[in-house]
Scaffold this motif. Structure first.
Motif, mmCIF file in Angstrom:
data_model
loop_
_atom_site.group_PDB
_atom_site.id
_atom_site.type_symbol
_atom_site.label_atom_id
_atom_site.label_comp_id
_atom_site.label_asym_id
_atom_site.label_seq_id
_atom_site.Cartn_x
_atom_site.Cartn_y
_atom_site.Cartn_z
ATOM 1 N N VAL A 154 29.655 39.399 23.262
ATOM 2 C CA VAL A 154 30.472 38.915 24.368
ATOM 3 C C VAL A 154 30.880 40.102 25.234
ATOM 4 C CG1 VAL A 154 31.358 36.965 23.039
ATOM 5 C CG2 VAL A 154 32.676 39.087 23.135
ATOM 6 N N SER A 155 31.087 39.848 26.492
ATOM 7 C CA SER A 155 31.536 40.893 27.404
ATOM 8 C C SER A 155 33.047 41.076 27.287
ATOM 9 C CB SER A 155 31.183 40.530 28.846
ATOM 10 O OG SER A 155 31.785 41.463 29.737
ATOM 11 N N VAL A 156 33.467 42.331 27.174
ATOM 12 C CA VAL A 156 34.899 42.647 27.237
ATOM 13 C C VAL A 156 35.152 43.640 28.373
ATOM 14 C CG1 VAL A 156 35.519 42.082 24.870
ATOM 15 C CG2 VAL A 156 34.619 44.355 25.382
ATOM 16 N N ALA A 157 34.314 43.563 29.411
ATOM 17 C CA ALA A 157 34.526 44.420 30.579
ATOM 18 C C ALA A 157 35.930 44.214 31.140
ATOM 19 C CB ALA A 157 33.477 44.126 31.644
ATOM 20 N N ASP A 158 36.338 42.955 31.198
ATOM 21 C CA ASP A 158 37.706 42.604 31.582
ATOM 22 C C ASP A 158 38.320 41.905 30.373
ATOM 23 O OD1 ASP A 158 37.723 43.456 34.407
ATOM 24 O OD2 ASP A 158 36.150 41.943 34.601
ATOM 25 N N CYS A 282 39.331 27.982 32.371
ATOM 26 C CA CYS A 282 39.769 29.317 32.776
ATOM 27 C C CYS A 282 38.882 29.854 33.890
ATOM 28 C CB CYS A 282 39.726 30.276 31.586
ATOM 29 S SG CYS A 282 40.159 31.967 32.017
ATOM 30 N N PRO A 283 39.446 30.253 35.036
ATOM 31 C CA PRO A 283 38.626 30.771 36.136
ATOM 32 C C PRO A 283 37.968 32.105 35.815
ATOM 33 C CG PRO A 283 40.955 31.072 36.625
ATOM 34 C CD PRO A 283 40.881 30.219 35.392
ATOM 35 N N HIS A 284 38.428 32.759 34.745
ATOM 36 C CA HIS A 284 37.850 34.039 34.343
ATOM 37 C C HIS A 284 36.813 33.876 33.231
ATOM 38 C CE1 HIS A 284 40.965 36.007 36.744
ATOM 39 N NE2 HIS A 284 41.794 35.135 36.217
ATOM 40 N N GLY A 285 36.586 32.647 32.794
ATOM 41 C CA GLY A 285 35.548 32.395 31.791
ATOM 42 C C GLY A 285 35.940 32.721 30.369
ATOM 43 N N CYS A 286 37.233 32.921 30.106
ATOM 44 C CA CYS A 286 37.652 33.237 28.736
ATOM 45 C C CYS A 286 37.254 32.133 27.763
ATOM 46 C CB CYS A 286 39.163 33.441 28.674
ATOM 47 S SG CYS A 286 39.812 34.778 29.703
#
Length: 317
Positions: A154-158, A282-286
């Motif tokens: 998974v991406s944890v860039a943000d 979630c708009p951030h895709g969480c």
């Protein structure tokens, strides 16, 4: 009350939607706010229908029982990260069991509260910092639910949820505490505090704003579990780099921590007044972080590991 680790498939489908259908299937998901309390925050007052629940997970026992109830009409689940009485050292906190247990209880959003040291003159003891980035220096902790037999990336860039963090910041502002809207958190192994050489290196060359021992791998695991995660760091000291403050003394930390804990509880109360009972996509895709993350072919997956992932990854497995 005990919540067992074997999930009913129908319950999972109702809670999370049909696998691989993404956010469209997640409309109307009931909001349940999870709060992970750090040093000094071991309970929440004012919960209606408050009950300490024992939650069993395939990753072992969580740090403690989980306090459930409602606050201002919002379903809540509170977990003391170190256990009541502060029994778990930062390196020994059962991070995977904690996140799995909250997911198993239907938590959609996590507010993570923790004490920290500051590398910035203007981030003084008593201030709150909305953490939005991490430098992970932990070395001895399992940092993923996935491994050989079911590999996922998974991406944890943000690594934090911008939407939830914005609401937490708004709530914290109502308490009168000085709030810094962003900051980078360096997660160290502990349990010892930094050497002077380390503190100077972190501050002068690495550029973090605060230092703590517990938000990693917690943030990574929350992302793998598709839970929105917003950490708020409560400054208790200046680590040991500050020439006018010297070495960190636990007695000083505890004194500041008591005031911070009161502001943290006030923030939680204010936050619930601003939340809806429904968790929108979630708009951030969480909440869809696993959508394309699992790499292992279905026929090659380890059945034992897949069974352990029933709560965390049941939506996509």
């Amino acid at each position: 009350m005990t919540v067992r680790c074997v999930q009913n498939c129908v319950t999972l489908a109702r809670r999370a939607g049909t696998p691989h259908k993404g956010a469209k299937q997640r409309k109307g998901l009931m909001m349940r706010l999870g709060v992970i309390g750090g040093s000094g925050v071991y309970d929440i007052d004012g919960l209606e229908g408050a009950e300490w629940q024992t939650v069993e997970t395939p990753w072992g026992a969580p740090s403690d029982q989980i306090l459930t109830g409602t606050l201002n009409g919002i379903d809540m689940a509170f977990l003391p990260r170190h256990g009541r009485g502060h029994v778990h050292s930062p390196s020994d906190v059962p991070y995977r069991a904690n996140i799995d247990a909250l997911k198993r209880l239907g938590v959609t959003d996590i507010l993570a509260v923790s004490a920290c040291g500051s590398f910035r003159e203007d981030m003084a003891p008593g201030d709150f910092v909305m953490v939005d980035q991490f430098i992970d220096r932990t070395r001895h902790r399992a940092s993923s639910f996935f491994s050989s037999g079911c590999v996922a990336h998974v991406s944890v860039a943000d690594p934090t949820c911008g939407s939830l963090s914005g609401k937490v910041a708004k709530a914290a502002a109502t308490t009168g505490v000085k709030l810094h809207p962003s900051g980078t958190y360096l997660a160290m192994e502990g349990p010892q505090f930094s050497t002077l050489a380390e503190s100077r290196m972190y501050r002068d060359h690495w550029g973090p704003d605060v230092i703590g021992m517990t938000n990693m791998p917690e943030a990574k695991l929350a992302r793998e579990a598709e839970i929105c995660y917003a950490p708020i760091a409560m400054v208790t000291d200046y680590d040991c780099w500050h020439p006018d403050h010297g070495a960190v003394e636990v007695s000083d930390v505890i004194r500041v921590m008591k005031a911070n804990a009161a502001n943290a509880r006030a923030t939680i109360h204010a936050l619930t007044q601003d939340l809806s009972g429904t968790h929108a996509p979630c708009p951030h895709g969480c909440d869809t972080a696993l959508e394309y993350a699992i790499m292992t072919a279905p026929e090659k997956r380890d059945p034992g590991l897949v069974a352990k992932l029933d709560a965390v990854a049941g939506r996509v497995l």
